[in-house]
Design a protein around this motif. Structure first.
Motif, PDB file in Angstrom:
ATOM      1  N   ALA A  90      26.746  40.449  44.820  1.00 54.33           N
ATOM      2  CA  ALA A  90      26.390  39.245  45.638  1.00 54.33           C
ATOM      3  C   ALA A  90      26.651  37.974  44.774  1.00 54.33           C
ATOM      4  CB  ALA A  90      24.690  39.368  46.174  1.00 54.33           C
ATOM      5  N   GLY A  91      26.671  38.195  43.470  1.00 55.31           N
ATOM      6  CA  GLY A  91      26.880  36.941  42.519  1.00 55.31           C
ATOM      7  C   GLY A  91      28.512  36.721  42.309  1.00 55.31           C
ATOM      8  N   SER A  92      29.002  37.562  43.045  1.00 49.18           N
ATOM      9  CA  SER A  92      30.594  37.574  42.592  1.00 49.18           C
ATOM     10  C   SER A  92      31.368  36.162  42.982  1.00 49.18           C
ATOM     11  CB  SER A  92      31.253  38.759  43.335  1.00 49.18           C
ATOM     12  OG  SER A  92      32.669  38.518  43.436  1.00 49.18           O
ATOM     13  N   PRO A  93      32.262  35.926  42.197  1.00 49.02           N
ATOM     14  CA  PRO A  93      33.033  34.640  42.582  1.00 49.02           C
ATOM     15  C   PRO A  93      33.785  34.765  43.740  1.00 49.02           C
ATOM     16  CG  PRO A  93      33.895  35.893  40.612  1.00 49.02           C
ATOM     17  CD  PRO A  93      32.804  36.355  40.848  1.00 49.02           C
ATOM     18  N   ASP A  94      34.152  35.929  44.039  1.00 52.18           N
ATOM     19  CA  ASP A  94      35.016  36.358  45.275  1.00 52.18           C
ATOM     20  C   ASP A  94      34.093  36.165  46.642  1.00 52.18           C
ATOM     21  OD1 ASP A  94      37.610  37.426  46.480  1.00 52.18           O
ATOM     22  OD2 ASP A  94      36.003  39.081  47.408  1.00 52.18           O
ATOM     23  N   GLU A  95      34.459  35.475  47.495  1.00 55.40           N
ATOM     24  CA  GLU A  95      33.949  35.144  48.678  1.00 55.40           C
ATOM     25  C   GLU A  95      33.659  36.387  49.541  1.00 55.40           C
ATOM     26  OE1 GLU A  95      35.390  32.793  52.583  1.00 55.40           O
ATOM     27  OE2 GLU A  95      34.886  31.515  50.777  1.00 55.40           O
ATOM     28  N   PHE A  96      34.668  37.063  49.733  1.00 54.14           N
ATOM     29  CA  PHE A  96      34.833  38.389  50.514  1.00 54.14           C
ATOM     30  C   PHE A  96      33.575  39.436  50.014  1.00 54.14           C
ATOM     31  CE2 PHE A  96      36.858  42.442  52.199  1.00 54.14           C
ATOM     32  CZ  PHE A  96      36.241  42.283  53.593  1.00 54.14           C
ATOM     33  N   LEU A 134      33.987  50.346  44.719  1.00 58.62           N
ATOM     34  CA  LEU A 134      34.321  50.084  45.991  1.00 58.62           C
ATOM     35  C   LEU A 134      34.226  48.760  46.454  1.00 58.62           C
ATOM     36  CD1 LEU A 134      33.522  52.932  48.340  1.00 58.62           C
ATOM     37  CD2 LEU A 134      35.642  52.364  47.702  1.00 58.62           C
ATOM     38  N   PHE A 135      33.215  48.163  45.854  1.00 59.73           N
ATOM     39  CA  PHE A 135      33.108  46.781  45.883  1.00 59.73           C
ATOM     40  C   PHE A 135      33.804  45.879  44.975  1.00 59.73           C
ATOM     41  CE2 PHE A 135      28.927  47.354  48.255  1.00 59.73           C
ATOM     42  CZ  PHE A 135      28.761  46.190  49.188  1.00 59.73           C
ATOM     43  N   ASN A 136      34.127  46.425  43.836  1.00 58.53           N
ATOM     44  CA  ASN A 136      35.062  45.682  42.905  1.00 58.53           C
ATOM     45  C   ASN A 136      36.542  45.635  43.523  1.00 58.53           C
ATOM     46  OD1 ASN A 136      35.522  44.415  40.499  1.00 58.53           O
ATOM     47  ND2 ASN A 136      36.422  46.378  39.569  1.00 58.53           N
ATOM     48  N   MET A 137      36.874  46.538  44.281  1.00 61.65           N
ATOM     49  CA  MET A 137      38.085  46.406  45.085  1.00 61.65           C
ATOM     50  C   MET A 137      38.118  45.442  46.305  1.00 61.65           C
ATOM     51  SD  MET A 137      38.936  50.758  45.386  1.00 61.65           S
ATOM     52  CE  MET A 137      38.859  51.689  44.101  1.00 61.65           C
ATOM     53  N   LEU A 138      37.129  45.031  46.748  1.00 68.00           N
ATOM     54  CA  LEU A 138      36.974  43.792  47.687  1.00 68.00           C
ATOM     55  C   LEU A 138      37.825  42.583  47.445  1.00 68.00           C
ATOM     56  CD1 LEU A 138      33.705  44.437  49.069  1.00 68.00           C
ATOM     57  CD2 LEU A 138      35.873  45.167  50.112  1.00 68.00           C
ATOM     58  N   SER A 139      38.011  42.539  45.720  1.00 62.86           N
ATOM     59  CA  SER A 139      38.411  41.488  45.147  1.00 62.86           C
ATOM     60  C   SER A 139      39.756  41.616  44.873  1.00 62.86           C
ATOM     61  CB  SER A 139      37.490  40.639  44.347  1.00 62.86           C
ATOM     62  OG  SER A 139      37.385  41.443  43.200  1.00 62.86           O
ATOM     63  N   ASP A 140      40.470  42.620  45.064  1.00 70.47           N
ATOM     64  CA  ASP A 140      41.784  42.905  44.502  1.00 70.47           C
ATOM     65  C   ASP A 140      42.716  42.212  45.049  1.00 70.47           C
ATOM     66  OD1 ASP A 140      43.175  45.690  43.308  1.00 70.47           O
ATOM     67  OD2 ASP A 140      44.503  44.793  44.479  1.00 70.47           O
TER      68      ASP A 140
END
Length: 582
Positions: A264-270, A219-225
């Motif tokens: 939390a270390g994702s390059p995606d801000e959201f 689900l968290f992976n989809m936040l940067s879709d």
């Protein structure tokens, strides 16, 4: 095989394989009628023969029209079976499912239609095939043919209705499949998956929250879709789960914390914002359960304090404060060494706010677990000394506070002074930029006399005479001018009359001899004027260097400052006395 099944006429068999849909549909109605009649007579042997015929001669035929006829025929047979369909589903459903991957898009379309009709009849008995059906629908949701996609959506809605009203659905058997599919990147598949997660979570008897760690990362992976709609759906699903967590009496925070730390270390801000928000809530809700994960959590919270996004910075700061209020013990799984590793790492962060918080963590740990922290001193001390070179004065001052806290013990005090002198020697620019700040602050925190006595002892044996001279000159200037050393100056002024003061003078004198002007200054401060005169006279017998002249100039200027007001008064009094005598 057709000859062995009299109930289906040759015309029905011909029409089932016809290219025209209407003829296939007419034949299917005949199949339904025949099966209905056989069902009434409980002739399941002939029904099985018809199903076998429809499967092998039609549904699995190499000819597309035969496959289409077989699919509609199997659906018709199921309708004819009605309430008796359950005992034949194991032979009816598999060939239909295998058609979902047919190369012909029309065959795939009719497979959806057939399974839809089968599902309407079978309802709850259909659940036994759920994983296979879900897997097939998952693939069809990304089908290249829009008509197939549309048919799959209709079937999907029906399957959802069946699942939500069934008491035979096994969430335990389904979760491994869901977990596997959550890594798919196709946007249509992602929408399909989020839809199912939301539906299953809405069923009171299905505990999706208990299995959240299995699909949370997906689900968290989809936040940067790239699709706004998918991001929105994933965010909404996550928001609902977070609310459920807040209301749940018991939650497995640990497994989810590991996922949140990674995200939390994702390059995606959201994604970062959502992750740090979840971590913040977890710390508030289940702080004690998260003790073994403190280091990992701190490892993402500290960098987030300096995130370029203001919302993330605000939540990270709040989380950091929450973490510090929880007083965990090593016996509870609190890994002090791991937290120190994180704090030491973040001392090298590019941003001042993060470096400051890393230092505050070291300071807090020293207060709460001094013995344990000091056991890691060799690991953190070099990093603390390096941080003295930090471009931020605030960071440097906090470093000094931490070092002073460590140096409360005699053995560590000596350690600090030796390291500090070595650092200044290896980096002269640090002595120029931060020497005064560092030494004044240490005198304030640890006691000026204690600091000066120790530094004098170290410098007395310093092999690098040039550095020793520079260092003594710096110490001398601080001694004469810094407000923090007023008490030390007062003590030295009574050198001639107080044993303790004489002892201090002697302790400083040997190292002060590295600089003649510093020696003169010390003698003047201690009111040892005859000796000061002797040192000045001896200067005439040596070569006068530029550096010596600079130091003399500084001393002359200092003699005009309030520090030596008493000296000027004494000189004036002496002049007055001489004039009266003359």
């Amino acid at each position: 095989m057709a000859d062995s099944v009299p109930p289906l006429s040759q015309s029905v068999l011909r029409n089932l394989a016809d290219k025209l849909y209407e003829k296939r549909k007419t034949a299917a109605l005949e199949v339904e009628s025949v099966v209905k009649s056989l069902t009434a007579g409980q002739d399941h042997e002939k029904i099985s023969s018809i199903i076998a015929l429809l499967t092998y001669d039609f549904a699995l035929s190499p000819q597309a029209n035969h496959r289409k006829g077989g699919l509609i025929g199997l659906a018709a047979a199921t309708v004819g079976l009605a309430s008796e369909a359950a005992q034949h589903l194991e032979k009816i459903v598999p060939p239909v499912l295998s058609s979902f991957t047919d190369q012909d898009s029309r065959v795939r379309y009719y497979a959806c239609e057939a399974l839809y009709n089968i599902a309407k009849v079978a309802r709850g008995d259909f659940i036994v095939f759920f994983n296979d059906i879900f897997d097939a629908l998952c693939k069809l949701s990304a089908d290249s043919d829009p008509n197939v996609q549309s048919a799959a959506h209709l079937l999907d809605r029906l399957v959802k209705d069946i699942v939500t009203e069934s008491d035979q659905f096994s969430i335990e058997e389904f979760i491994p499949l869901l977990r596997e599919r959550m890594n798919v990147l196709n946007p249509f598949v992602r929408q399909f998956l989020v839809g199912w997660i939301t539906v299953l979570d809405s069923v009171p008897d299905i505990d999706m929250l208990g299995f959240l760690p299995d699909f949370l990362d997906g689900l968290f992976n989809m936040l940067s879709d790239s699709s706004h709609e998918i991001r929105q759906q994933a965010d909404q699903a996550l928001a609902e789960f977070l609310q459920e967590i807040k209301n749940a009496p018991s939650v497995d925070y640990g497994r989810m914390a590991e996922i949140l730390v990674q995200r939390a270390g994702s390059p995606d801000e959201f994604t970062r914002l959502t992750s740090i928000t979840w971590i913040n809530e977890f710390v508030k809700l289940g702080g004690d359960q998260l003790v073994p994960y403190y280091a990992d959590i701190l490892g993402v919270v500290l960098p987030s304090i300096s995130d370029k996004e203001e919302k993330i910075r605000v939540v990270a700061r709040e989380t950091n404060e929450e973490l510090r209020t929880i007083k965990a013990e090593p016996s509870e799984g609190f890994d002090i060494g791991a937290v120190l590793v994180i704090a030491r790492r973040e001392l090298g962060n590019d941003y001042e706010a993060t470096r400051l918080e890393a230092l505050r963590w070291i300071s807090v740990l020293l207060e709460r677990h001094r013995t344990e922290v000091l056991s890691f001193l060799d690991d953190i001390f070099p990093a603390l000394l390096t941080s003295l070179s930090d471009p931020s004065d605030e960071v440097a001052l906090l470093v000094l506070e931490v070092q002073a806290c460590i140096a409360r013990d005699p053995q560590h005090f000596r350690h600090l002074m030796v390291f500090l002198v070595h650092r200044f020697n290896s980096e002269h620019s640090l002595l120029e930029r931060r020497g005064t700040l560092a030494l004044r602050r240490l005198c304030q925190l640890l006691g000026a006399e204690r600091v000066y006595r120790e530094l004098a002892t170290i410098l007395e044996g310093e092999a690098d005479l040039e550095f020793a001279t520079i260092m003594v000159q710096a110490l001398n200037l601080i001694l004469l001018t810094a407000p923090e050393l007023a008490d030390l100056r007062a003590l030295l002024k009574v050198t001639l009359s107080t044993p303790g003061s004489r002892d201090l003078f002697v302790a400083l004198y040997a190292s002060w001899c590295h600089s003649p002007i510093a020696t003169v200054s010390l003698c003047l401060l201690a009111q040892a004027y005859p000796h000061a005169s002797s040192v000045i006279q001896s200067l005439g017998e040596t070569d006068i260097s530029v550096n010596l002249l600079v130091q003399v100039d500084k001393l002359v200027r200092l003699l005009e400052t309030p520090i030596f007001a008493y000296l000027r008064l004494q000189v004036n009094c002496m002049n007055c006395a001489l004039s009266v005598f003359i």
